[in-house]
Design an enzyme around this catalytic site. Structure first.
Site, PDB file in Angstrom:
ATOM      1  CB  SER A 226      25.263 -24.129  10.926  1.00  8.60           C
ATOM      2  OG  SER A 226      24.594 -22.919  10.640  1.00  8.60           O
TER       3      SER A 226
ATOM      4  CG  ASP B 297      21.635 -23.838  11.990  1.00  7.82           C
ATOM      5  OD1 ASP B 297      22.435 -24.522  12.658  1.00  7.82           O
ATOM      6  OD2 ASP B 297      21.981 -22.871  11.302  1.00  7.82           O
TER       7      ASP B 297
END
Length: 693
Positions: A24, A170
């Protein structure tokens, strides 16, 4: 930012890092460090970064063509709704990630030619999630900025990244703390930095946002716990205490850096045995500092597109030439203008090495929800006395109708000022330098007629119907000139009170020449840029008109800001240079910021002039700013400019306050004139450029 603080302490303790793995936003920090960027530069970049723009796709109004800017004030809301034969469609995320892509390209520019992440100054991996299977995807090659972009694409917020046939989101969904990935790369000792949010207590789960946040935290917390179980006694786990700060607190960068650093210093005893002596540390830093890459001259430019438009359509808009060093600023400006056309979900670029030299690849991804798009608008003005205007509108724009980029737009507005317009826009070359438009329009305006004492004596409804044809050319990115012919008629439909005009239809036939420059950064609440427009109009019997007159309209607007203080100046004039224009061509002033202390239409005449200055100060944070200020306006309308003098101008003094919204500023204002009259306004969606158009 907490990760950056940890890296700062590792450098202070002279602890060399052999490999970096990030998930992320951690992949962005890790990639920058792995590419050789010094920690102090990472900190400075993050403090200087325009974080709000990373959550927006629109690169700014300045990058739209002038023809789009003309309708901005009427249909400003573009929610990303596409129309096809099978219904309405939306994109894969609230944000496509257009500006985020530019930011990541800039941050990773020194590693733009690296295709194997093992060849970075420090070997690196980014972790993403396959949206179809939920499996983790470890990214170790390709374009570095694209890998970061995939790793941090929060599902439903950012659109997924398409890579090698997969849709990537993500990495926190599959592996939020990638200890196992570090092990697979050969790590003997792992320094893990865990910033996963803790689960909320029951008493804190009372609102929808907190419930959704809890579900997201559960998902990442579960895979984080699995990874924590894979840590060994020789590993170091650092959990910065963020003191309640969340992902929205990116403006607290210096504090967050220090919170991360403090947590790392609390583990100094565990980390000390990893330190090296000064010569070995200097050798490590020298290796990293020598790893900077330079793309050199561009040997070839390649365009990758999945579009109905001809390939020359994009290439003609890119000024970068082969044999020249890459000019990033110019390239990004060109790509922003391509994005501003509204056809593409993302417009990006990448660099790659080849036997002939550096290859620049421009990639455009067509909107999956196009090629027809909806836009909406609302404007409202109430002076709490004699005049209320309320309009809602919608427009449908169909794009890519031929290889040159033909478009067809139809707009409808309902309310006190009904409006319908349909227009075909046809470029005559790939670069849009020359174009042809043809359209049909219907408008109806109700305006009041006042006597010399300011008393309303009549109310008149005038309907306009016309067909028009124009030939134009763009003048750079912010200018346009067009020559047009219009044919139609105006009808005085209804008069209440004194008869001020003959009823019936008045034929109109006119030639017009218009030159416009528009570089305003916002159509409603501009803080930089300017507008300049001049238009000449000629109506003659041989053109199909019942009138015989010439007129000239001109307007100039300039605005600038400094530390939240904005100053805006405007001049406007309309002059009839020959003949009698008739009531349908009368200039009407009065109303909000058109000599605000007078009612709409209270100041009318064949000729008019106005000048104004407004000053405002912005308050509040970046998400919901509000502003307050004051303005001075002066001007009047006359039957002839020979009657104009400073002594017979009127003046208006106003104070106002408002808050910016997606519909435009919502403003409350009160105004006072030099005739001892007061008025007040509630206005939504006012634009200075309405005065010219």
């Amino acid at each position: 930012m907490a990760h950056v603080g940890v890296l700062r302490v590792l450098e202070e303790m002279r602890i060399p890092v052999d490999l970096v793995v990030g998930t992320s936003a951690g992949s962005a920090v890790g990639a920058l460090y792995a590419s050789g960027m010094p920690v102090d530069e990472i900190e400075q970049r993050f403090m200087d970064l325009d974080w709000i723009s990373s959550f927006q796709d629109d690169p700014g109004r300045a990058y739209k063509p002038v023809r789009r800017k003309q309708e901005d004030w009427r249909f400003p809301v573009v929610p990303g709704i596409g129309v096809r034969w099978d219904g309405l469609h939306l994109g894969g995320g609230i944000i496509a990630g257009q500006n985020l892509g530019f930011i990541l390209n800039e941050l990773t520019r020194n590693a733009a030619l690296v295709e194997d992440f093992d060849e970075l100054a420090i070997p690196f991996r980014a972790v993403a999630t396959d949206l179809e299977t939920g499996e983790q995807v470890v990214l170790g090659n390709g374009n570095l900025s694209e890998a970061i972009r995939a790793s941090m694409s929060i599902p439903g917020v950012y659109a997924p990244v398409k890579r090698e046939g997969r849709l990537l989101v993500d990495g926190g969904v599959a592996n939020n703390l990638p200890v196992t990935v570090a092990r697979e790369m050969g790590a003997d000792i792992v320094i893990a930095v865990d910033i996963t949010d803790p689960l909320l207590k029951a008493e804190d789960l009372q609102e929808a946002f907190s419930v959704v946040g809890q579900l997201t935290t559960m998902m990442t917390r579960m895979n984080t716990e699995y990874q924590l179980d894979r840590l060994e006694d020789t590993d170091v786990l650092i959990r910065p205490d963020l003191e309640g700060r969340s992902s929205a607190d990116f403006y607290d960068a210096p504090i967050l850096f220090e919170l991360g650093a403090t947590s790392a210093r609390n583990h100094a005893r565990e980390l000390r045995h990893l330190s090296v002596d000064k010569p070995r540390w200097e050798q490590f830093r020298a290796r990293i500092n020598d790893s900077a890459y330079s793309p050199g001259e561009i040997a070839r430019i390649r365009v990758e597109q999945d579009s109905k438009l001809a390939g020359e359509f994009l290439r003609s808009r890119i000024r970068q030439q082969t044999g020249e060093v890459l000019d990033v600023e110019v390239l990004e400006e060109d790509l922003k203008r391509i994005y501003g056309l509204g056809y593409y979900e993302t417009v990006s670029y990448s660099l790659s090495p080849s036997a002939e030299g550096t290859v620049l690849t421009v990639q455009v991804q067509e909107k999956s929800w196009g090629p027809a798009y909806l836009a909406f608008g609302l404007n409202y003005e109430d002076n709490f006395d004699s005049e209320t205007r309320f309009n809602v509108g919608a427009a449908l724009r169909i794009t890519e109708l031929n290889a040159l980029g033909g478009e067809w737009q139809t707009g409808l507005q309902l309310g006190t000022e009904p409006y319908v317009r349909t227009e075909w826009f046809q470029p005559l070359d790939f670069g849009y330098q020359r174009f042809l438009t043809t359209g049909a329009e219907y408008t109806r305006d109700t305006f009041s007629v006042f006597d010399g004492e300011g008393e309303r004596v009549a109310e008149v409804d005038v309907t306009f119907r016309q067909l028009d044809l124009a030939l134009g050319t763009e003048l750079g990115g912010n200018g346009e000139v067009r020559l047009g012919y219009s044919r139609g008629y105006a009808t005085v439909d209804e008069q209440v009170g004194d008869a001020v005009a003959p009823s019936g239809s008045i034929h109109q036939g006119a030639l017009s020449l218009q030159l416009v420059h528009d570089s305003l950064d916002d159509i409603f609440h501009p803080q930089s840029g300017g507008f300049a427009g001049i238009r000449g109009r000629m109506e003659r019997e041989r053109l199909g008109s019942d009138r015989h007159f010439d007129s000239v309209t001109g307007m100039g607007l300039g605005t600038g800001s400094w530390q939240g203080f904005t100053l805006t100046g405007l001049v406007y004039a309309h002059a009839v240079t020959r003949g009698e224009p008739g009531i349908e061509n009368t200039v009407r002033l009065g109303g909000f910021r058109r000599l605000s202390a007078y009612a709409p239409g209270e100041i009318t005449g064949e000729n008019a002039a106005m000048a104004s200055v407004f000053a405002s100060q912005e308050f509040g944070g970046p998400f919901m700013p509000w502003f307050a200020g004051a303005g001075i306006e002066t001007g009047n309308a006359w039957e002839s400019f020979d009657d104009a003098s400073w002594n017979n101008t009127v003046r208006s003094y106003s104070v106002f306050a408002g808050v910016d919204t997606f519909l435009g500023p919502v403003q409350l204002a009160t105004a006072y004139n030099n005739e001892d009259n007061w008025t007040a306004y509630l206005n939504i969606g006012f634009s200075f450029t309405q005065l010219f158009y």
